[in-house]
Design a protein around this motif. Structure first.
Motif, PDB file in Angstrom:
ATOM      1  N   THR A 338      47.776  49.659  38.278  1.00 63.06           N
ATOM      2  CA  THR A 338      46.402  49.161  38.371  1.00 63.06           C
ATOM      3  C   THR A 338      45.487  49.988  37.478  1.00 63.06           C
ATOM      4  N   ALA A 339      45.736  51.300  37.410  1.00 62.84           N
ATOM      5  CA  ALA A 339      44.909  52.178  36.586  1.00 62.84           C
ATOM      6  C   ALA A 339      44.927  51.754  35.121  1.00 62.84           C
ATOM      7  N   ILE A 342      42.671  48.729  34.679  1.00 64.24           N
ATOM      8  CA  ILE A 342      41.271  49.157  34.738  1.00 64.24           C
ATOM      9  C   ILE A 342      40.872  49.837  33.430  1.00 64.24           C
ATOM     10  N   GLN A 375      37.692  51.561  40.133  1.00 62.40           N
ATOM     11  CA  GLN A 375      38.701  52.107  41.041  1.00 62.40           C
ATOM     12  C   GLN A 375      38.160  52.219  42.453  1.00 62.40           C
ATOM     13  N   GLN A 379      39.467  50.242  45.908  1.00 58.71           N
ATOM     14  CA  GLN A 379      39.961  51.016  47.042  1.00 58.71           C
ATOM     15  C   GLN A 379      39.216  50.704  48.327  1.00 58.71           C
TER      16      GLN A 379
END
Length: 380
Positions: A338-339, A342, A375, A379
């Motif tokens: 996912t990072a 992003i 992020q 979350q």
């Protein structure tokens, strides 16, 4: 505009894809249809648009049965509402590093079909006898190319996939592990170097993928940065005039493009009976089969993920194939996290601010802040 699956309801399987080689995916599907009599409908999207279309489709309805996308998309499996792939659907001959690109959070979310997807430097032998090994060399040739009414180099300038090799030359990466790292001296140096190439007319900063590829094919640029996916199309157009070499060095430092696999993934949706799942399973088994992997390489020079076949390709490689494989060795694996997804979005938005007047330092800080905010949002 979102394309809805009901438009394709006559097919047994619907597929959305973003791969630049249209003939590759169409040929593979045609082989499957001829062997199985299964009907497949294809919809091609521009690479920069398909991610948003899949996420919108997952939220509001209208997703296809399969998507064919770069493996880093799998980091957004929640947002895309993908179905996990049963491990037994993956070929036992699948290379381990290719297998790992489909594994996120302990589950497989895609079936790798080809690997590579890495950038190289192409050149036209009509204008280039000895290809440049450094950006310094290309810069010194600008006047010479201008006298021939040529742009020195072309590439999809505003796509951040093309910025990352420059970032790597300054010892930077978009992420380390799962930590996004954009507000760095390396990013500042890369942005300034990248921008100066456009300012010095080494590259047209307003040219996108289609523009740069067309100009290279028409003989209006001497060099082009493009991916392994473009090799066969460029070879067909330029023939013996096509040359391939490694990306030039930046101030003596090697550029490291990213590499990935392309995967088939299954968007979560209500299935109209058990036949649909069987069609999908048969298709995924078909595209992994060694004879089809071999056809893909022989016809389109796209690197197979079948380990034994890949080893055979390496052993028998000559000429341009050796260059493609050498550049692959210098490439860095793009994480399926996912990072990473992003980071791509943050780099793009920060770059646009940089282009509009922010300093490189301000743009790098803006990228990092955007990434942090996104992020935090995911979350919560």
């Amino acid at each position: 505009m979102l394309l809805l699956a009901p438009q394709l309801c006559a097919a047994d399987i619907t597929i959305w894809y973003s791969h630049q080689s249209e003939s590759f995916i169409e040929g593979l599907v045609s082989r499957f249809e001829q062997e199985t009599a299964t009907r497949v409908s294809l919809v091609q999207f521009e690479p920069e648009k398909i991610k948003a279309e899949i996420i919108l489709g997952a939220q509001y309805g209208g997703v296809p049965d399969l998507i064919f996308v770069p493996s880093d998309f799998l980091g957004l499996y929640r947002q895309m509402q993908l179905e996990p792939i049963p491990e037994q659907w993956l070929s036992t001959e699948l290379a381990q590093d290719a297998r790992e690109t489909a594994l996120v959070d302990g589950s497989y979310w895609g079936v790798p079909i080809i690997q590579g997807n890495h950038l190289m430097l192409f050149y036209n032998k009509q204008y280039v006898a000895n290809p440049a090994t450094s950006w310094k060399s290309i810069r010194t040739s600008v006047t010479q190319f201008q006298q021939l009414h040529l742009m020195p180099v072309g590439w999809n300038y505003s796509d951040m996939y093309y910025l990352v090799p420059f970032l790597s030359a300054f010892n930077g990466r978009p992420i380390y592990g799962d930590l996004i790292s954009l507000n760095t001296p390396a990013m500042v140096q890369a942005l300034n170097f990248y921008h100066q190439l456009a300012q010095d007319n080494v590259v047209d900063g307003n040219c996108d993928y289609n523009c740069s590829q067309k100009l290279f094919i028409k003989g209006e640029t001497a060099y082009a940065i493009n991916g392994d996916w473009a090799y066969q199309d460029l070879k067909r157009e330029l023939g013996d005039n096509l040359g391939v070499t490694l990306l030039p060095t930046v101030e003596g430092k090697v550029m490291h493009p990213m590499k990935s696999t392309f995967v088939f993934a299954i968007p979560e949706k209500s299935r109209d009976g058990s036949n649909k799942k069987e069609h999908i399973r048969h298709f995924l088994k078909f595209v992994q089969r060694k004879d089809n992997q071999e056809w893909v390489y022989q016809s389109h020079r796209l690197l197979p993920v079948d380990q034994k076949l890949f080893n055979q390709v390496v052993k028998q490689a000559t000429g341009d194939e050796l260059v493609i494989l050498k550049q692959l060795q210098l490439a860095e694996q793009m994480p399926s996290l996912t990072a990473m997804a992003i980071a791509w979005q943050a780099m793009k938005k920060g770059y646009l601010r940089f282009k509009d007047g922010l300093s490189a330092e301000e743009a790098a800080a803006y990228m990092q802040q955007l990434a942090f905010t996104q992020q935090q949002r995911l979350q919560n």
